[in-house]
Design a protein around this motif. Structure first.
Motif, PDB file in Angstrom:
ATOM      1  N   ALA A  48     -10.992  -2.127 -11.029  1.00 21.89           N
ATOM      2  CA  ALA A  48     -10.961  -2.393  -9.998  1.00 21.89           C
ATOM      3  C   ALA A  48      -9.272  -2.318 -10.521  1.00 21.89           C
ATOM      4  N   LEU A  49      -9.435  -2.561  -8.224  1.00 19.46           N
ATOM      5  CA  LEU A  49      -7.602  -1.831  -7.838  1.00 19.46           C
ATOM      6  C   LEU A  49      -7.383  -4.002  -8.023  1.00 19.46           C
ATOM      7  N   SER A  50      -5.426  -3.952  -7.627  1.00 21.79           N
ATOM      8  CA  SER A  50      -5.448  -5.514  -7.696  1.00 21.79           C
ATOM      9  C   SER A  50      -5.297  -5.740  -6.272  1.00 21.79           C
ATOM     10  N   ASP A  51      -4.810  -6.631  -6.094  1.00 26.06           N
ATOM     11  CA  ASP A  51      -5.114  -6.660  -4.446  1.00 26.06           C
ATOM     12  C   ASP A  51      -3.533  -5.639  -3.400  1.00 26.06           C
ATOM     13  N   ALA A  52      -2.389  -5.743  -4.613  1.00 26.00           N
ATOM     14  CA  ALA A  52      -1.310  -4.798  -4.309  1.00 26.00           C
ATOM     15  C   ALA A  52      -2.229  -3.747  -4.030  1.00 26.00           C
ATOM     16  N   GLN A  53      -2.898  -2.876  -4.237  1.00 27.16           N
ATOM     17  CA  GLN A  53      -3.738  -1.592  -4.389  1.00 27.16           C
ATOM     18  C   GLN A  53      -4.175  -1.671  -3.165  1.00 27.16           C
ATOM     19  N   LYS A  54      -5.343  -2.024  -3.132  1.00 27.14           N
ATOM     20  CA  LYS A  54      -6.155  -2.515  -2.232  1.00 27.14           C
ATOM     21  C   LYS A  54      -5.059  -2.995  -0.774  1.00 27.14           C
ATOM     22  N   LYS A  55      -3.946  -3.734  -0.863  1.00 26.42           N
ATOM     23  CA  LYS A  55      -3.496  -3.795   0.701  1.00 26.42           C
ATOM     24  C   LYS A  55      -2.498  -2.401   0.631  1.00 26.42           C
ATOM     25  N   GLU A  56      -2.189  -1.427   0.239  1.00 28.88           N
ATOM     26  CA  GLU A  56      -1.515  -0.512   0.008  1.00 28.88           C
ATOM     27  C   GLU A  56      -2.754   0.623   0.605  1.00 28.88           C
ATOM     28  N   VAL A  57      -3.929   0.297  -0.188  1.00 29.05           N
ATOM     29  CA  VAL A  57      -4.935   1.486   0.221  1.00 29.05           C
ATOM     30  C   VAL A  57      -5.190   1.617   2.024  1.00 29.05           C
ATOM     31  N   GLU A  58      -6.108   0.181   1.782  1.00 30.62           N
ATOM     32  CA  GLU A  58      -5.488  -0.251   3.871  1.00 30.62           C
ATOM     33  C   GLU A  58      -4.536  -0.087   4.692  1.00 30.62           C
ATOM     34  N   GLN A  59      -3.559  -0.328   4.116  1.00 29.15           N
ATOM     35  CA  GLN A  59      -2.907  -0.224   5.171  1.00 29.15           C
ATOM     36  C   GLN A  59      -1.905   1.781   4.914  1.00 29.15           C
ATOM     37  N   ARG A  60      -2.218   1.954   4.255  1.00 32.84           N
ATOM     38  CA  ARG A  60      -2.677   3.925   4.725  1.00 32.84           C
ATOM     39  C   ARG A  60      -3.847   4.073   5.381  1.00 32.84           C
ATOM     40  N   LEU A  61      -4.828   3.380   4.977  1.00 37.78           N
ATOM     41  CA  LEU A  61      -5.624   3.850   6.142  1.00 37.78           C
ATOM     42  C   LEU A  61      -5.464   3.465   7.635  1.00 37.78           C
ATOM     43  N   LEU A  62      -5.125   2.625   8.166  1.00 35.33           N
ATOM     44  CA  LEU A  62      -4.224   2.040   9.022  1.00 35.33           C
ATOM     45  C   LEU A  62      -2.910   2.735   9.730  1.00 35.33           C
ATOM     46  N   GLU A  63      -2.404   3.726   8.757  1.00 33.15           N
ATOM     47  CA  GLU A  63      -1.418   4.303   8.943  1.00 33.15           C
ATOM     48  C   GLU A  63      -2.414   5.751   9.599  1.00 33.15           C
ATOM     49  N   THR A  64      -3.060   6.277   9.036  1.00 34.28           N
ATOM     50  CA  THR A  64      -4.023   7.415   9.127  1.00 34.28           C
ATOM     51  C   THR A  64      -5.118   7.210   9.973  1.00 34.28           C
ATOM     52  N   THR A  65      -5.449   6.438  10.669  1.00 35.76           N
ATOM     53  CA  THR A  65      -6.416   6.098  11.313  1.00 35.76           C
ATOM     54  C   THR A  65      -5.566   5.338  12.939  1.00 35.76           C
ATOM     55  N   SER A  66      -7.117   5.275  14.274  1.00 37.15           N
ATOM     56  CA  SER A  66      -7.273   4.764  14.885  1.00 37.15           C
ATOM     57  C   SER A  66      -7.021   2.898  14.765  1.00 37.15           C
ATOM     58  N   TYR A  67      -7.877   2.424  13.688  1.00 35.47           N
ATOM     59  CA  TYR A  67      -7.975   1.342  13.862  1.00 35.47           C
ATOM     60  C   TYR A  67      -6.857   0.494  13.268  1.00 35.47           C
ATOM     61  N   GLU A  68      -7.628  -1.220  14.350  1.00 37.09           N
ATOM     62  CA  GLU A  68      -6.342  -1.416  14.027  1.00 37.09           C
ATOM     63  C   GLU A  68      -6.454  -2.882  12.729  1.00 37.09           C
ATOM     64  N   SER A  69      -7.595  -2.898  12.568  1.00 33.92           N
ATOM     65  CA  SER A  69      -8.041  -3.637  11.049  1.00 33.92           C
ATOM     66  C   SER A  69      -9.140  -2.643  10.161  1.00 33.92           C
ATOM     67  N   PHE A  70      -9.103  -3.254   9.466  1.00 30.43           N
ATOM     68  CA  PHE A  70     -10.903  -2.574   8.241  1.00 30.43           C
ATOM     69  C   PHE A  70     -11.307  -3.936   7.876  1.00 30.43           C
ATOM     70  N   GLU A  71     -12.782  -3.485   7.831  1.00 29.72           N
ATOM     71  CA  GLU A  71     -13.483  -3.839   6.430  1.00 29.72           C
ATOM     72  C   GLU A  71     -13.482  -3.139   5.234  1.00 29.72           C
ATOM     73  N   MET A  72     -13.413  -4.039   4.673  1.00 26.57           N
ATOM     74  CA  MET A  72     -12.489  -3.076   3.177  1.00 26.57           C
ATOM     75  C   MET A  72     -14.314  -3.304   2.293  1.00 26.57           C
ATOM     76  N   HIS A  73     -14.823  -2.277   1.798  1.00 28.43           N
ATOM     77  CA  HIS A  73     -16.065  -2.737   0.705  1.00 28.43           C
ATOM     78  C   HIS A  73     -15.543  -1.466  -0.327  1.00 28.43           C
ATOM     79  N   TYR A  74     -14.972  -2.346  -1.677  1.00 32.78           N
ATOM     80  CA  TYR A  74     -14.892  -1.763  -3.262  1.00 32.78           C
ATOM     81  C   TYR A  74     -15.603  -1.803  -4.313  1.00 32.78           C
TER      82      TYR A  74
END
Length: 188
Positions: free
Chosen positions: A116-142
């Protein structure tokens, strides 16, 4: 090429929502309808049952949904019943929801990790996806998948990025198999 039933009805609802500037409302209500149908599988059975007459089916749609969602969505449900496509109703609303997410620039990502990822790790993954895609937000499923050993697998639509140790070991074993085959071919 013929369009799938879910595309025809989902596209019609999407176009209507944009035309009426009710994207957020129809999006929310489509999720309500879809959840209600998923939570009550017996509803689909009743709506496709050949011994239940059309008028009863239409009355059920009105009773269940009329006060909960927009008249346009109720109208769509009634049309689906009349055209005997209620077996596809979940697919129709899933298609509409996915199309609306794309329109609203909401990405959907499934992340598999061995722990399981920590909240900080989840935020980091989401931030990286936001930086590398054209999406403005993400619905994340872990999902925790211990067999990955390390790394992670990220899936968005039909795209998969697999940096797991499990897949690296598999690729390495495939490469070693090829080397052994080549070495065996060269000996007389």
């Amino acid at each position: 090429m013929a369009k799938l039933v879910e595309n025809v009805y989902g596209d019609a609802l999407f176009e209507l929502s944009v035309e009426q500037h009710k994207e957020d409302e129809y999006y929310r209500e489509a999720m309500i309808v879809n959840q209600a149908i998923q939570d009550n599988p017996q509803l689909i059975k009743m709506m496709i049952h050949p011994q239940i007459v059309m008028e009863q089916k239409l009355a059920m749609v009105d009773t269940i949904f009329k006060t909960r969602v927009a008249d346009e969505i109720v109208g769509l449900l009634r049309m689906v019943v009349k055209k005997n496509h209620f077996a596809e109703v979940e697919s129709i609303f899933s298609y509409f929801i996915a199309r609306m997410k794309e329109y609203k620039k909401i990405g959907v990502a499934s992340i598999k990790t061995p722990r399981a990822l920590s909240d900080a790790q989840k935020k980091e993954v989401e931030q990286r996806l936001l930086e590398t895609t054209s999406y403005e937000s993400f619905e994340m499923h872990y999902e925790v998948a211990p067999e990955l050993i390390g790394g992670m697998v990220i899936q968005m639509k039909d795209r998969v990025v697999d940096s797991s140790i499990q897949s690296k070991i598999y690729r390495l074993s495939q490469d070693l198999s090829k080397i052994q085959l080549k070495a065996g071919e060269s000996t007389p």
